[in-house]
Design an enzyme around this catalytic site. Sequence first.
Site, PDB file in Angstrom:
ATOM      1  N   ASP A  82       1.069  -1.037  -0.073  1.00 30.21           N
ATOM      2  CA  ASP A  82       0.233  -0.224   0.362  1.00 30.21           C
ATOM      3  C   ASP A  82       1.171   0.614   0.086  1.00 30.21           C
ATOM      4  OD1 ASP A  82      -2.392   0.798   0.335  1.00 30.21           O
ATOM      5  OD2 ASP A  82      -2.481   0.908   2.096  1.00 30.21           O
ATOM      6  N   GLY A 208     -11.788   3.269   2.794  1.00 27.86           N
ATOM      7  CA  GLY A 208     -13.564   2.365   3.136  1.00 27.86           C
ATOM      8  C   GLY A 208     -13.956   2.535   4.155  1.00 27.86           C
ATOM      9  N   ASN A 228     -10.389  -0.769  -0.446  1.00 29.14           N
ATOM     10  CA  ASN A 228      -9.510  -0.407   0.514  1.00 29.14           C
ATOM     11  C   ASN A 228     -10.554  -0.629   1.886  1.00 29.14           C
ATOM     12  OD1 ASN A 228      -7.554  -0.658  -1.784  1.00 29.14           O
ATOM     13  ND2 ASN A 228      -6.126   1.018  -0.123  1.00 29.14           N
ATOM     14  N   THR A 231      -8.440   1.112   8.507  1.00 28.48           N
ATOM     15  CA  THR A 231      -8.607   1.564   9.860  1.00 28.48           C
ATOM     16  C   THR A 231      -9.698   0.253  10.870  1.00 28.48           C
ATOM     17  OG1 THR A 231      -8.322   4.063   9.757  1.00 28.48           O
ATOM     18  CG2 THR A 231      -9.805   3.288  11.039  1.00 28.48           C
TER      19      THR A 231
END
Length: 282
Positions: A82, A208, A228, A231
């Site tokens: 990422d 997301g 994605n 969190t």
Amino acid sequence: MPVTPTTEIISRAFEGRYGVAAINVVNDLTMEAVLAAAEDLRAPLIVQTSVKTVKSVGADVLMAMWRAMTDRITVPVALHLDHCGEREIITLCLEKGWNSVLFDGSQLSVEENQRQCAEIVAEARPYGALVEGEIEGFKRVEEIGADDAVEAQSLETAVEFIRATGVDVFAPAIGNAHGMYRTTPTLDSQRVTDIVDATGIPVALHGGTGMTPDQFSDLIARGCAKVNISTALKIQLMQSGYDYMTEHAGEYDPPKLFDAQRAAVKAMAEEHIRLFGSAGTA
Ligand code: 13P
């Protein structure tokens, strides 16, 4: 169907208009839990590592874990790096066997980002690796004021960047941010359609965590084939840990704590896989 090129996983999703969950993992427990979710739901999955995770765990250890955990997997899965602005980390991960990378040149001028990104596409091709590109960068939710407008480049600039670099997937800023939104974000979904119509390549949806099921469905239908989530995993991992330790104060049995955390992370991954329409597609 073991480890599969990210390009293949995303192309199929783009054609079938479903979203592949691309979930950031932080260690062995979370990697195993999200892979188990994909296997159970017969869904493709992209497992993502941040640069921080590559540095904290180590590329060799991550790759050894990945190989061991995907050895007998029967759904298509890929390993993705990422947001990475460090060229040497990109080179390292490509050499070690990551299936794709996101070059984050958003701190650079668009011209310099474009120049370096084209070099990375050329570097990735011999490995059969996919390259995702971005020009706008994503803020963290905490950094955004209530009235802040999306700082987007023009559509022409984005299209020219995609054409000139040859990136396989593009990550536009559409009002999305990393972290947990305070309220439902207002998203420029038309921008996804415009980019897909102009370039024919899939879009990666960042930030997301906290989007609504309707937002996911709409954006995926418009061409967000990679979605994605980061969190949400961190929250589940840590909250389940706090909850377990609160309920079992004085107990010193780490595997039981890990079981509780694994279950919470796996459930989170399953929920998103179902929402993105990819369950049962593998
Ligand atoms: P969230 O942390 O908001 O889920 O965003 C994930 C992401 O876009 C990773 O690149």
